[in-house]
Write a protein that holds these residues in place. Structure first.
Motif, PDB file in Angstrom:
ATOM      1  N   UNK A 150       0.851  -7.728  -3.868  1.00 41.61           N
ATOM      2  CA  UNK A 150       0.455  -6.703  -2.912  1.00 41.61           C
ATOM      3  C   UNK A 150       1.202  -5.384  -3.105  1.00 41.61           C
ATOM      4  N   UNK A 151       2.483  -5.459  -3.440  1.00 42.26           N
ATOM      5  CA  UNK A 151       3.268  -4.228  -3.595  1.00 42.26           C
ATOM      6  C   UNK A 151       2.777  -3.370  -4.763  1.00 42.26           C
ATOM      7  N   UNK A 152       2.037  -3.968  -5.692  1.00 43.17           N
ATOM      8  CA  UNK A 152       1.522  -3.216  -6.843  1.00 43.17           C
ATOM      9  C   UNK A 152       0.214  -2.492  -6.522  1.00 43.17           C
ATOM     10  N   UNK A 153      -0.410  -2.827  -5.418  1.00 46.18           N
ATOM     11  CA  UNK A 153      -1.706  -2.238  -5.052  1.00 46.18           C
ATOM     12  C   UNK A 153      -1.733  -1.959  -3.548  1.00 46.18           C
ATOM     13  N   UNK A 154      -0.965  -0.970  -3.128  1.00 45.75           N
ATOM     14  CA  UNK A 154      -0.885  -0.661  -1.703  1.00 45.75           C
ATOM     15  C   UNK A 154      -1.933   0.366  -1.302  1.00 45.75           C
ATOM     16  N   UNK A 155      -2.806   0.019  -0.380  1.00 40.95           N
ATOM     17  CA  UNK A 155      -3.721   1.036   0.128  1.00 40.95           C
ATOM     18  C   UNK A 155      -2.933   2.053   0.961  1.00 40.95           C
ATOM     19  N   UNK A 156      -3.449   3.246   1.065  1.00 41.65           N
ATOM     20  CA  UNK A 156      -2.738   4.315   1.779  1.00 41.65           C
ATOM     21  C   UNK A 156      -2.462   3.952   3.240  1.00 41.65           C
ATOM     22  N   UNK A 157      -3.241   3.056   3.813  1.00 37.07           N
ATOM     23  CA  UNK A 157      -3.072   2.658   5.214  1.00 37.07           C
ATOM     24  C   UNK A 157      -1.768   1.896   5.454  1.00 37.07           C
ATOM     25  N   UNK A 158      -1.151   1.378   4.400  1.00 39.34           N
ATOM     26  CA  UNK A 158       0.116   0.658   4.568  1.00 39.34           C
ATOM     27  C   UNK A 158       1.274   1.601   4.916  1.00 39.34           C
ATOM     28  N   UNK A 159       1.211   2.848   4.474  1.00 38.85           N
ATOM     29  CA  UNK A 159       2.305   3.793   4.739  1.00 38.85           C
ATOM     30  C   UNK A 159       2.466   4.087   6.227  1.00 38.85           C
TER      31      UNK A 159
END
Length: 172
Positions: A150-159
């Protein structure tokens, strides 16, 4: 800027319908300092993936984490009808004060499929989101489905989710 609360921030108690199903109550080690509990309100909600994508939370194991002091909790559910109905039950359990020692921070809805949600699910999410303080939505991530980290493909909504949870759980 913190995501504004759009729903209740404390249980309402009297007058709230009892849920059809209640999550069990556990007594884990309390979180001291900064952090929160991810509470998957149904199996396959996405807690493990979210925990890797947004560090700082602990998996509550599908049970309410209670301790001597209020524990910060974030509901996690898929955007399917059964996932959103599970949120309704968990929110009723919290709102009716069937569980205590919990500070509900909000709900993370993880997309259960790519593309736009059907209208019936959009309407249900709109209804359900009014029962929790805040709503964060995580879109479909095909790479997560394929088992990539998951950490390699973070959607912008995670920020904003990470930012909000860090601010909400910062010691006073």
């Amino acid at each position: 800027m913190l995501t504004a609360a759009t729903g209740p921030t404390a249980p309402q108690g009297a007058g709230v319908p009892w849920p059809d199903y209640v999550l069990p109550v556990a007594s884990p080690q309390p979180i001291t300092g900064q952090g929160w509990w991810w509470l998957g309100v149904h199996g396959g909600a996405g807690v493990t993936t979210l925990g890797q994508a947004v560090p700082g939370g602990l998996d509550a194991g599908r049970a309410w984490p209670t301790a001597g002091e209020p524990q910060p909790v974030v509901f996690v559910a898929r955007s399917s009808a059964s996932g959103l109905k599970a949120v309704q039950n968990a929110a009723r359990q919290w709102a009716s004060q069937l569980v205590t020692g919990v500070e509900l921070l909000g709900l993370v809805v993880v997309a259960d499929a790519p593309g736009r949600r059907p209208r019936a699910l959009r309407d249900l999410l709109s209804l359900v989101s009014g029962t929790v303080p805040r709503l964060w939505e995580i879109p479909w991530v095909e790479e997560w489905r394929l088992g990539e980290p998951p950490s390699a493909h973070l959607p912008k909504e995670c920020a904003p989710l990470a930012r909000d949870l860090t601010r909400l759980t910062r010691p006073a």
